[in-house]
Write a protein that holds these residues in place. Structure first.
Motif, PDB file in Angstrom:
ATOM      1  N   ARG A   1       4.202   9.762  -5.776  1.00 32.79           N
ATOM      2  CA  ARG A   1       4.845   8.551  -6.295  1.00 32.79           C
ATOM      3  C   ARG A   1       5.504   8.821  -7.642  1.00 32.79           C
ATOM      4  N   GLY A   2       4.798   9.518  -8.513  1.00 31.11           N
ATOM      5  CA  GLY A   2       5.355   9.801  -9.833  1.00 31.11           C
ATOM      6  C   GLY A   2       6.564  10.704  -9.782  1.00 31.11           C
ATOM      7  N   ALA A   3       6.512  11.743  -8.968  1.00 31.29           N
ATOM      8  CA  ALA A   3       7.620  12.699  -8.875  1.00 31.29           C
ATOM      9  C   ALA A   3       8.883  12.054  -8.328  1.00 31.29           C
ATOM     10  N   ASN A   4       8.704  11.003  -7.526  1.00 34.41           N
ATOM     11  CA  ASN A   4       9.859  10.359  -6.885  1.00 34.41           C
ATOM     12  C   ASN A   4      10.211   8.995  -7.485  1.00 34.41           C
ATOM     13  N   ASP A   5       9.540   8.639  -8.600  1.00 32.95           N
ATOM     14  CA  ASP A   5       9.781   7.338  -9.228  1.00 32.95           C
ATOM     15  C   ASP A   5       9.682   6.203  -8.216  1.00 32.95           C
ATOM     16  N   VAL A   6       8.643   6.244  -7.408  1.00 30.79           N
ATOM     17  CA  VAL A   6       8.441   5.228  -6.372  1.00 30.79           C
ATOM     18  C   VAL A   6       8.097   3.897  -7.041  1.00 30.79           C
ATOM     19  N   PRO A   7       8.848   2.844  -6.791  1.00 30.18           N
ATOM     20  CA  PRO A   7       8.607   1.559  -7.469  1.00 30.18           C
ATOM     21  C   PRO A   7       7.361   0.860  -6.940  1.00 30.18           C
ATOM     22  N   LEU A   8       6.665   0.192  -7.842  1.00 32.34           N
ATOM     23  CA  LEU A   8       5.462  -0.559  -7.485  1.00 32.34           C
ATOM     24  C   LEU A   8       5.693  -2.054  -7.675  1.00 32.34           C
ATOM     25  N   PRO A   9       5.071  -2.894  -6.838  1.00 30.73           N
ATOM     26  CA  PRO A   9       5.177  -4.350  -7.030  1.00 30.73           C
ATOM     27  C   PRO A   9       4.616  -4.764  -8.388  1.00 30.73           C
ATOM     28  N   PRO A  10       5.054  -5.895  -8.938  1.00 32.32           N
ATOM     29  CA  PRO A  10       4.598  -6.336 -10.271  1.00 32.32           C
ATOM     30  C   PRO A  10       3.090  -6.455 -10.398  1.00 32.32           C
ATOM     31  N   ASN A  11       2.407  -6.821  -9.319  1.00 27.57           N
ATOM     32  CA  ASN A  11       0.946  -7.027  -9.426  1.00 27.57           C
ATOM     33  C   ASN A  11       0.136  -5.770  -9.134  1.00 27.57           C
ATOM     34  N   ALA A  12       0.786  -4.619  -9.010  1.00 30.95           N
ATOM     35  CA  ALA A  12       0.061  -3.391  -8.714  1.00 30.95           C
ATOM     36  C   ALA A  12      -0.852  -3.003  -9.881  1.00 30.95           C
ATOM     37  N   VAL A  13      -2.052  -2.502  -9.549  1.00 32.45           N
ATOM     38  CA  VAL A  13      -3.013  -2.078 -10.569  1.00 32.45           C
ATOM     39  C   VAL A  13      -3.208  -0.565 -10.530  1.00 32.45           C
ATOM     40  N   VAL A  14      -2.407   0.145  -9.758  1.00 37.80           N
ATOM     41  CA  VAL A  14      -2.592   1.576  -9.542  1.00 37.80           C
ATOM     42  C   VAL A  14      -1.652   2.377 -10.412  1.00 37.80           C
TER      43      VAL A  14
ATOM     44  N   GLU B   1      -2.806  13.679  -4.803  1.00 40.21           N
ATOM     45  CA  GLU B   1      -1.535  14.110  -4.214  1.00 40.21           C
ATOM     46  C   GLU B   1      -0.620  12.909  -3.960  1.00 40.21           C
ATOM     47  N   LEU B   2      -1.211  11.797  -3.565  1.00 34.98           N
ATOM     48  CA  LEU B   2      -0.426  10.591  -3.337  1.00 34.98           C
ATOM     49  C   LEU B   2       0.176  10.070  -4.644  1.00 34.98           C
ATOM     50  N   VAL B   3      -0.614  10.026  -5.699  1.00 36.84           N
ATOM     51  CA  VAL B   3      -0.139   9.562  -7.001  1.00 36.84           C
ATOM     52  C   VAL B   3       0.937  10.508  -7.536  1.00 36.84           C
ATOM     53  N   GLN B   4       0.725  11.805  -7.347  1.00 34.55           N
ATOM     54  CA  GLN B   4       1.717  12.786  -7.792  1.00 34.55           C
ATOM     55  C   GLN B   4       3.045  12.593  -7.068  1.00 34.55           C
TER      56      GLN B   4
ATOM     57  N   CYS C   1       0.829  -1.208   0.000  1.00 32.92           N
ATOM     58  CA  CYS C   1       0.000   0.000   0.000  1.00 32.92           C
ATOM     59  C   CYS C   1       0.860   1.254   0.000  1.00 32.92           C
ATOM     60  N   SER C   2       0.233   2.366  -0.385  1.00 36.02           N
ATOM     61  CA  SER C   2       0.785   3.698  -0.203  1.00 36.02           C
ATOM     62  C   SER C   2      -0.206   4.483   0.640  1.00 36.02           C
ATOM     63  N   VAL C   3       0.319   5.433   1.413  1.00 31.85           N
ATOM     64  CA  VAL C   3      -0.518   6.156   2.373  1.00 31.85           C
ATOM     65  C   VAL C   3      -0.136   7.629   2.372  1.00 31.85           C
ATOM     66  N   ILE C   4      -1.142   8.474   2.510  1.00 33.49           N
ATOM     67  CA  ILE C   4      -0.916   9.893   2.761  1.00 33.49           C
ATOM     68  C   ILE C   4      -1.733  10.300   3.975  1.00 33.49           C
ATOM     69  N   ARG C   5      -1.107  11.058   4.872  1.00 36.70           N
ATOM     70  CA  ARG C   5      -1.819  11.669   5.980  1.00 36.70           C
ATOM     71  C   ARG C   5      -1.646  13.174   5.851  1.00 36.70           C
TER      72      ARG C   5
ATOM     73  N   GLN D   1      -4.144   3.520   0.029  1.00 39.36           N
ATOM     74  CA  GLN D   1      -4.417   2.894  -1.264  1.00 39.36           C
ATOM     75  C   GLN D   1      -3.681   1.564  -1.322  1.00 39.36           C
ATOM     76  N   PHE D   2      -4.435   0.466  -1.420  1.00 40.22           N
ATOM     77  CA  PHE D   2      -3.839  -0.853  -1.535  1.00 40.22           C
ATOM     78  C   PHE D   2      -3.462  -1.087  -2.993  1.00 40.22           C
ATOM     79  N   LEU D   3      -2.203  -1.438  -3.221  1.00 43.10           N
ATOM     80  CA  LEU D   3      -1.626  -1.414  -4.565  1.00 43.10           C
ATOM     81  C   LEU D   3      -2.118  -2.547  -5.458  1.00 43.10           C
ATOM     82  N   ALA D   4      -2.405  -3.717  -4.908  1.00 43.84           N
ATOM     83  CA  ALA D   4      -2.803  -4.864  -5.725  1.00 43.84           C
ATOM     84  C   ALA D   4      -4.258  -4.821  -6.154  1.00 43.84           C
ATOM     85  N   THR D   5      -5.073  -4.052  -5.449  1.00 42.56           N
ATOM     86  CA  THR D   5      -6.510  -3.993  -5.746  1.00 42.56           C
ATOM     87  C   THR D   5      -6.998  -2.599  -6.103  1.00 42.56           C
TER      88      THR D   5
END
Length: 509
Positions: free
Chosen positions: A494-507, A489-492, A441-445, A453-457
């Protein structure tokens, strides 16, 4: 006496030279010398496991007094497990930068579902101890290290992402020790990271380095200790006491300052052991706390809760010893005491928050935290959220160091006198690319809201922590605009920092 490397011979000259260029930066009030720091990191101590956060069962009078006289953080956060928390503390960097997402041996699933975690923090990641040493701080690491894996040569030579998770030897297998004590491995240990000495820090996350591990008689807490990085002493009895002895001895040697004591206790991590039979009986006979649920269990769980309580009382006694030494040696006024934990409570009772260690919910990441510095901090509680990532830049600020490396946190020294709008309104982020208690998952507070946001679903969970501290009411359906705003903001991020996602991520990234 503590034996230090040869470079301590030039201690006085080195200190005087460095002192001339090290001054605390605003907004911290100027002092004659940079402040000493005692950084207490407890292992697995939950948010409500101390009196200053509401416990009526566990007894922490010394800790509570220091908290009352200092700045208490109602919303202080770590990662859900110790490895990423400690890597983030040491480097000031998010987990995606170090590749440390959880304790490797805890990971569940295949390499389709995970970016398997690193164990060893590479040399390319500077730790706060290094610029502090360059600035004249005399530092010692005491207790849990856990920033190197058991087989760092193979780990660092491996191709990433890994095909399978990392493993570890049995507690009674000491075949790794020779290499870990060699000059080649020094770069992964405290002495290669600016500390004068390492006391008891190994790759292990607990003290049970002996036949039987958790099931052994001593559990690593009673002497004789089996830790190859802890020299035996004739009067050794209880590990927490011994580690405090080392801290006090180091402060005595370097009382002219500035010193930095990285006091990272193994307690209260499993295996649980009662400090004494009398203390165990005390808590077995003490009424439980119906608000937190602490001490209300029966049978075996009641005994475990009582054993845990004795370990907390022992911790409190030792914090009292540290404070007493500082007062008696006229060191108290220019010494910060920082007290925190590496993740949420581990399997004990806490009815105030949801879940426990390993979970991204508040019970897994929210920790008891205060900073005490007489005359330099306005004593109070603050609801401004902070994260473990903030300690590295805070230490740089306190020491007057102009550090230009990558840091993902911010100095929290502006909070010493009053709440700060910039810190209050900033977002906090987590990224868990390997799974343990739940999916990746990724999280913003941000503000009072927390979005997961759970990455696989792609599933979203939104909570208003000001109204719902136990995270019982998912607001994504009733407050879709808030969810969409935070998700963007969370997606932005991740994108700005090239945050890697697991292979099964759908996000999105």
């Amino acid at each position: 006496m503590i034996s230090y490397p040869a470079r301590v011979v030039v201690d006085v000259f080195f200190f005087l030279v460095c002192l001339a260029v090290v001054v605390p930066s605003a907004p911290v009030e100027a002092a004659d010398t940079p402040p000493n720091v005692v950084f207490v990191l407890v292992d697995d101590l939950g948010y409500a496991d101390v009196g200053f956060n509401g416990s009526q069962f566990y007894e922490t009078p010394h800790i509570d007094r220091l908290a009352k006289q200092g700045l208490v953080f109602d919303y202080a956060y770590m990662y859900p497990t110790c490895s990423p928390s400690r890597a983030a503390l040491a480097t000031g960097k998010q987990s995606f930068r170090t590749g440390v997402y959880t304790v490797p041996v805890l990971e569940k699933g295949s390499n389709r579902e995970n970016i398997f975690s690193r164990w060893t923090v590479g040399e390319e990641h500077t730790m706060y101890s290094q610029p502090l040493a360059d600035a004249g701080y005399r530092s010692i690491h005491i207790g849990k290290w856990h920033l190197v894996g058991p087989y760092p040569q193979a780990e660092m030579a491996a191709n990433y992402p890994l095909k399978k998770k990392l493993g570890q030897p049995s507690p009674s297998d000491f075949s790794w020790v020779e290499y870990h004590k060699s000059e080649a491995c020094r770069k992964y240990y405290p002495e290669g990271r600016g500390y004068l000495k390492n006391v008891a820090g190994t790759y292990r996350g607990d003290p049970a380095l002996e036949v039987g591990g958790y099931d052994s008689e001593t559990g690593g807490y009673f002497a004789p200790f089996s830790n190859p990085f802890l020299e035996q002493k004739p009067d050794d009895e209880w590990l927490t006491d011994r580690l405090t002895d080392e801290a006090i001895e180091c402060m005595g040697v370097h009382k002219e300052g500035p010193f930095f004591i990285n006091l990272h206790y193994y307690t209260v991590h499993r295996p649980l052991r009662a400090r004494s039979q009398s203390l165990l009986e005390k808590y077995l006979n003490k009424p439980g706390d119906p608000v937190t649920g602490q001490g209300t269990n029966t049978g075996k769980q009641k005994v475990l809760e009582a054993e845990y309580a004795t370990m907390i009382e022992s911790l409190d006694d030792n914090i009292g010893r540290i404070e007493q030494f500082l007062v008696e040696n006229d060191l108290r006024e220019n010494t910060l005491i920082i007290f925190t934990s590496d993740n949420g409570q581990n399997g004990r009772s806490n009815n105030l928050l949801r879940a426990s260690k390993g979970h991204i919910y508040e019970g897994g990441i929210r920790v008891p935290t205060f900073i005490n510095w007489p005359g330099k901090i306005n004593p109070r509680r603050t609801e401004v959220p902070i994260m473990g990532l903030d300690f590295f830049p805070t230490f740089m600020d306190l020491a007057g160091i102009d550090y230009d490396g990558v840091l993902d946190g911010q100095s929290i020294t502006p909070l010493f006198k009053a709440d700060d709008a910039t810190l209050e309104n900033r977002p906090l982020f987590w990224h868990l690319a390997s799974q343990y208690k739940h999916g990746t998952c990724s999280v913003i507070r941000k503000g009072s809201y927390k979005l997961i946001q759970f990455l696989a679903t792609g599933k979203l969970e939104l909570y208003d922590l000001s109204r719902d501290p136990k995270e019982e009411h998912n607001l994504t359906a009733t407050q879709p605009e808030t969810a969409e705003r935070l998700l963007a903001e969370l997606v932005q991020w991740r994108g700005a920092n090239d945050v890697p996602l697991p292979p099964n991520a759908v996000v999105e990234n």
